[in-house]
Design a protein around this motif. Structure first.
Motif, PDB file in Angstrom:
ATOM      1  N   ASN A 159     -10.806  35.637  -0.842  1.00  0.00           N
ATOM      2  CA  ASN A 159     -11.034  35.840  -2.342  1.00  0.00           C
ATOM      3  C   ASN A 159      -9.791  36.520  -3.055  1.00  0.00           C
ATOM      4  OD1 ASN A 159     -10.827  38.472  -0.850  1.00  0.00           O
ATOM      5  ND2 ASN A 159     -12.365  39.431  -2.526  1.00  0.00           N
ATOM      6  N   ALA A 160      -8.498  36.251  -2.406  1.00  0.00           N
ATOM      7  CA  ALA A 160      -7.474  36.568  -3.244  1.00  0.00           C
ATOM      8  C   ALA A 160      -7.056  35.514  -4.397  1.00  0.00           C
ATOM      9  CB  ALA A 160      -6.352  36.750  -2.255  1.00  0.00           C
ATOM     10  N   ILE A 161      -6.480  36.071  -5.409  1.00  0.00           N
ATOM     11  CA  ILE A 161      -5.954  35.341  -6.495  1.00  0.00           C
ATOM     12  C   ILE A 161      -4.627  35.827  -6.633  1.00  0.00           C
ATOM     13  CG2 ILE A 161      -5.983  34.805  -8.972  1.00  0.00           C
ATOM     14  CD1 ILE A 161      -9.063  35.839  -8.700  1.00  0.00           C
ATOM     15  N   ARG A 162      -3.645  34.487  -6.714  1.00  0.00           N
ATOM     16  CA  ARG A 162      -2.249  35.095  -6.809  1.00  0.00           C
ATOM     17  C   ARG A 162      -1.426  33.696  -7.538  1.00  0.00           C
ATOM     18  NH1 ARG A 162      -0.262  37.729  -2.332  1.00  0.00           N
ATOM     19  NH2 ARG A 162       0.316  39.409  -3.750  1.00  0.00           N
ATOM     20  N   GLY A 163      -0.326  33.959  -8.329  1.00  0.00           N
ATOM     21  CA  GLY A 163       0.295  32.962  -8.952  1.00  0.00           C
ATOM     22  C   GLY A 163       1.117  33.635 -10.148  1.00  0.00           C
ATOM     23  N   ALA A 164       1.824  32.408 -10.855  1.00  0.00           N
ATOM     24  CA  ALA A 164       2.741  33.015 -12.250  1.00  0.00           C
ATOM     25  C   ALA A 164       2.707  31.970 -13.050  1.00  0.00           C
ATOM     26  CB  ALA A 164       3.997  33.094 -11.313  1.00  0.00           C
ATOM     27  N   ARG A 165       3.047  32.281 -14.166  1.00  0.00           N
ATOM     28  CA  ARG A 165       3.400  31.245 -15.424  1.00  0.00           C
ATOM     29  C   ARG A 165       4.821  31.464 -15.563  1.00  0.00           C
ATOM     30  NH1 ARG A 165      -0.718  30.711 -20.437  1.00  0.00           N
ATOM     31  NH2 ARG A 165      -2.025  29.973 -18.533  1.00  0.00           N
ATOM     32  N   ARG A 166       5.403  30.462 -15.597  1.00  0.00           N
ATOM     33  CA  ARG A 166       7.041  30.926 -15.928  1.00  0.00           C
ATOM     34  C   ARG A 166       7.420  29.722 -17.025  1.00  0.00           C
ATOM     35  NH1 ARG A 166      11.484  32.548 -13.841  1.00  0.00           N
ATOM     36  NH2 ARG A 166      10.645  32.990 -11.894  1.00  0.00           N
ATOM     37  N   CYS A 167       8.366  30.250 -18.111  1.00  0.00           N
ATOM     38  CA  CYS A 167       8.610  29.795 -19.298  1.00  0.00           C
ATOM     39  C   CYS A 167      10.152  29.791 -19.307  1.00  0.00           C
ATOM     40  CB  CYS A 167       7.937  30.379 -20.324  1.00  0.00           C
ATOM     41  SG  CYS A 167       6.116  30.571 -20.435  1.00  0.00           S
ATOM     42  N   ASP A 168      10.740  28.779 -18.767  1.00  0.00           N
ATOM     43  CA  ASP A 168      12.114  28.781 -18.674  1.00  0.00           C
ATOM     44  C   ASP A 168      12.820  28.026 -19.970  1.00  0.00           C
ATOM     45  OD1 ASP A 168      12.163  30.336 -16.443  1.00  0.00           O
ATOM     46  OD2 ASP A 168      12.274  28.472 -15.194  1.00  0.00           O
ATOM     47  N   GLN A 169      11.893  27.034 -20.689  1.00  0.00           N
ATOM     48  CA  GLN A 169      12.298  26.357 -21.589  1.00  0.00           C
ATOM     49  C   GLN A 169      12.209  26.877 -23.093  1.00  0.00           C
ATOM     50  OE1 GLN A 169      14.138  23.635 -20.629  1.00  0.00           O
ATOM     51  NE2 GLN A 169      13.747  24.334 -18.643  1.00  0.00           N
ATOM     52  N   LEU A 192     -18.119  29.827 -17.692  1.00  0.00           N
ATOM     53  CA  LEU A 192     -17.406  28.970 -16.822  1.00  0.00           C
ATOM     54  C   LEU A 192     -18.431  28.214 -16.184  1.00  0.00           C
ATOM     55  CD1 LEU A 192     -15.420  31.917 -14.803  1.00  0.00           C
ATOM     56  CD2 LEU A 192     -14.565  30.279 -16.395  1.00  0.00           C
ATOM     57  N   ASP A 193     -18.555  27.010 -16.364  1.00  0.00           N
ATOM     58  CA  ASP A 193     -19.329  26.065 -15.717  1.00  0.00           C
ATOM     59  C   ASP A 193     -19.015  25.637 -14.163  1.00  0.00           C
ATOM     60  OD1 ASP A 193     -17.072  24.200 -15.503  1.00  0.00           O
ATOM     61  OD2 ASP A 193     -17.730  22.864 -17.264  1.00  0.00           O
ATOM     62  N   ALA A 194     -19.702  24.989 -13.431  1.00  0.00           N
ATOM     63  CA  ALA A 194     -19.552  24.924 -12.305  1.00  0.00           C
ATOM     64  C   ALA A 194     -17.957  24.408 -11.701  1.00  0.00           C
ATOM     65  CB  ALA A 194     -20.667  23.594 -11.395  1.00  0.00           C
ATOM     66  N   SER A 195     -17.430  23.571 -12.400  1.00  0.00           N
ATOM     67  CA  SER A 195     -15.869  22.798 -12.126  1.00  0.00           C
ATOM     68  C   SER A 195     -15.000  24.082 -12.296  1.00  0.00           C
ATOM     69  CB  SER A 195     -15.791  21.963 -12.985  1.00  0.00           C
ATOM     70  OG  SER A 195     -14.286  21.683 -12.655  1.00  0.00           O
ATOM     71  N   ALA A 196     -15.180  24.884 -13.455  1.00  0.00           N
ATOM     72  CA  ALA A 196     -14.396  25.963 -14.113  1.00  0.00           C
ATOM     73  C   ALA A 196     -14.525  27.089 -12.847  1.00  0.00           C
ATOM     74  CB  ALA A 196     -14.439  26.535 -15.316  1.00  0.00           C
ATOM     75  N   ALA A 197     -15.907  27.453 -12.429  1.00  0.00           N
ATOM     76  CA  ALA A 197     -15.803  28.436 -11.389  1.00  0.00           C
ATOM     77  C   ALA A 197     -15.124  28.188 -10.109  1.00  0.00           C
ATOM     78  CB  ALA A 197     -17.399  28.752 -11.309  1.00  0.00           C
ATOM     79  N   ASN A 198     -15.603  26.909  -9.902  1.00  0.00           N
ATOM     80  CA  ASN A 198     -14.600  26.655  -8.537  1.00  0.00           C
ATOM     81  C   ASN A 198     -13.538  26.546  -8.469  1.00  0.00           C
ATOM     82  OD1 ASN A 198     -14.754  25.183  -5.990  1.00  0.00           O
ATOM     83  ND2 ASN A 198     -13.951  23.596  -6.812  1.00  0.00           N
ATOM     84  N   ASN A 199     -12.507  26.319  -9.691  1.00  0.00           N
ATOM     85  CA  ASN A 199     -11.113  26.305  -9.880  1.00  0.00           C
ATOM     86  C   ASN A 199     -10.516  27.379 -10.226  1.00  0.00           C
ATOM     87  OD1 ASN A 199     -11.101  23.446  -9.334  1.00  0.00           O
ATOM     88  ND2 ASN A 199     -11.192  22.882 -11.583  1.00  0.00           N
ATOM     89  N   THR A 250     -18.282  36.854  -5.834  1.00  0.00           N
ATOM     90  CA  THR A 250     -19.418  35.490  -6.314  1.00  0.00           C
ATOM     91  C   THR A 250     -19.679  35.960  -8.026  1.00  0.00           C
ATOM     92  OG1 THR A 250     -21.265  36.819  -5.629  1.00  0.00           O
ATOM     93  CG2 THR A 250     -20.381  35.116  -4.193  1.00  0.00           C
ATOM     94  N   GLU A 251     -19.466  37.246  -8.302  1.00  0.00           N
ATOM     95  CA  GLU A 251     -19.985  37.542  -9.868  1.00  0.00           C
ATOM     96  C   GLU A 251     -18.865  38.184 -10.594  1.00  0.00           C
ATOM     97  OE1 GLU A 251     -23.748  39.011  -9.606  1.00  0.00           O
ATOM     98  OE2 GLU A 251     -24.588  36.854  -9.594  1.00  0.00           O
ATOM     99  N   SER A 252     -17.688  38.347  -9.960  1.00  0.00           N
ATOM    100  CA  SER A 252     -16.684  39.185 -11.043  1.00  0.00           C
ATOM    101  C   SER A 252     -15.333  38.804 -10.347  1.00  0.00           C
ATOM    102  CB  SER A 252     -16.911  40.930 -10.634  1.00  0.00           C
ATOM    103  OG  SER A 252     -16.777  41.104  -9.264  1.00  0.00           O
ATOM    104  N   PHE A 253     -14.345  39.397 -11.181  1.00  0.00           N
ATOM    105  CA  PHE A 253     -13.008  39.015 -10.800  1.00  0.00           C
ATOM    106  C   PHE A 253     -12.184  40.434 -11.460  1.00  0.00           C
ATOM    107  CE2 PHE A 253     -13.710  36.646 -14.644  1.00  0.00           C
ATOM    108  CZ  PHE A 253     -12.557  37.128 -15.615  1.00  0.00           C
ATOM    109  N   PRO A 299      -6.652  31.407 -12.749  1.00  0.00           N
ATOM    110  CA  PRO A 299      -7.415  32.003 -13.570  1.00  0.00           C
ATOM    111  C   PRO A 299      -6.930  32.141 -14.863  1.00  0.00           C
ATOM    112  CG  PRO A 299      -6.328  33.534 -12.117  1.00  0.00           C
ATOM    113  CD  PRO A 299      -5.955  32.069 -11.606  1.00  0.00           C
ATOM    114  N   LEU A 300      -5.787  32.172 -15.449  1.00  0.00           N
ATOM    115  CA  LEU A 300      -5.040  32.207 -16.717  1.00  0.00           C
ATOM    116  C   LEU A 300      -5.662  30.889 -17.363  1.00  0.00           C
ATOM    117  CD1 LEU A 300      -1.637  33.610 -16.222  1.00  0.00           C
ATOM    118  CD2 LEU A 300      -3.876  34.915 -16.475  1.00  0.00           C
ATOM    119  N   THR A 301      -5.594  29.883 -16.951  1.00  0.00           N
ATOM    120  CA  THR A 301      -6.014  28.409 -17.704  1.00  0.00           C
ATOM    121  C   THR A 301      -7.419  28.788 -18.382  1.00  0.00           C
ATOM    122  OG1 THR A 301      -4.716  27.130 -16.496  1.00  0.00           O
ATOM    123  CG2 THR A 301      -6.739  26.095 -17.519  1.00  0.00           C
ATOM    124  N   HIS A 302      -8.336  29.465 -17.731  1.00  0.00           N
ATOM    125  CA  HIS A 302      -9.711  29.785 -18.223  1.00  0.00           C
ATOM    126  C   HIS A 302      -9.689  30.913 -19.232  1.00  0.00           C
ATOM    127  CE1 HIS A 302     -10.858  26.737 -15.325  1.00  0.00           C
ATOM    128  NE2 HIS A 302     -10.147  27.394 -14.406  1.00  0.00           N
TER     129      HIS A 302
END
Length: 126
Positions: free
Chosen positions: A64-74, A31-38, A89-92, A43-46
């Motif tokens: 420090n919370a992470i939350r979301g979804a990936r939806r595939c309706d098509q 994870l470069d600086a940009s990826a770590a920030n995003n 800062t060093e784990s997830f 998280p799934l993108t990375h």
């Protein structure tokens, strides 16, 4: 709290359609600086391969919370992967649930549906 850029050792748990980009159950991800920030926002993108004809439903991180979804309706069989977790800062840790087709409202279990987890720890620099 921001994640540090670096090399992360990543492990996938569960038996779903979710796969690490490496195709293995464990991997190392830089994870470069940009990826770590995003990372906390999407998280799934990375970590996992993109799924065809899917959209991300992202929620802004709170603390420090992470939350979301990936939806595939098509797709031929609709699918949704909802996830939540946290990071330091060093784990997830990300835990989620995949539901396919009619299972989203309750029904027969589909191959690839179920729970998954992805954990990662920073092991050094890239």
């Amino acid at each position: 709290m921001e994640m540090q850029a670096g090399l992360y050792e990543v492990a996938l748990g569960g038996s779903t359609v979710v796969e690490l980009k490496s195709g293995e159950r464990t991997s190392r991800v830089c994870l470069d600086a940009s990826a770590a920030n995003n990372f906390p926002t999407d998280p799934l993108t990375h970590l996992v391969e993109p799924w065809e004809r899917c959209v991300s439903e992202l929620e802004p991180p709170i603390g420090n919370a992470i939350r979301g979804a990936r939806r595939c309706d098509q797709r031929k069989m609709s699918m949704r992967a909802a996830f939540s977790g946290s990071h330091t800062t060093e784990s997830f840790e990300v835990k989620g649930q995949v539901a396919q087709g009619s299972q989203e409202g309750g029904g027969v279990m589909n191959l690839g549906s179920g729970e998954f987890s992805i954990t990662g720890n920073r092991v050094g620099d890239c």
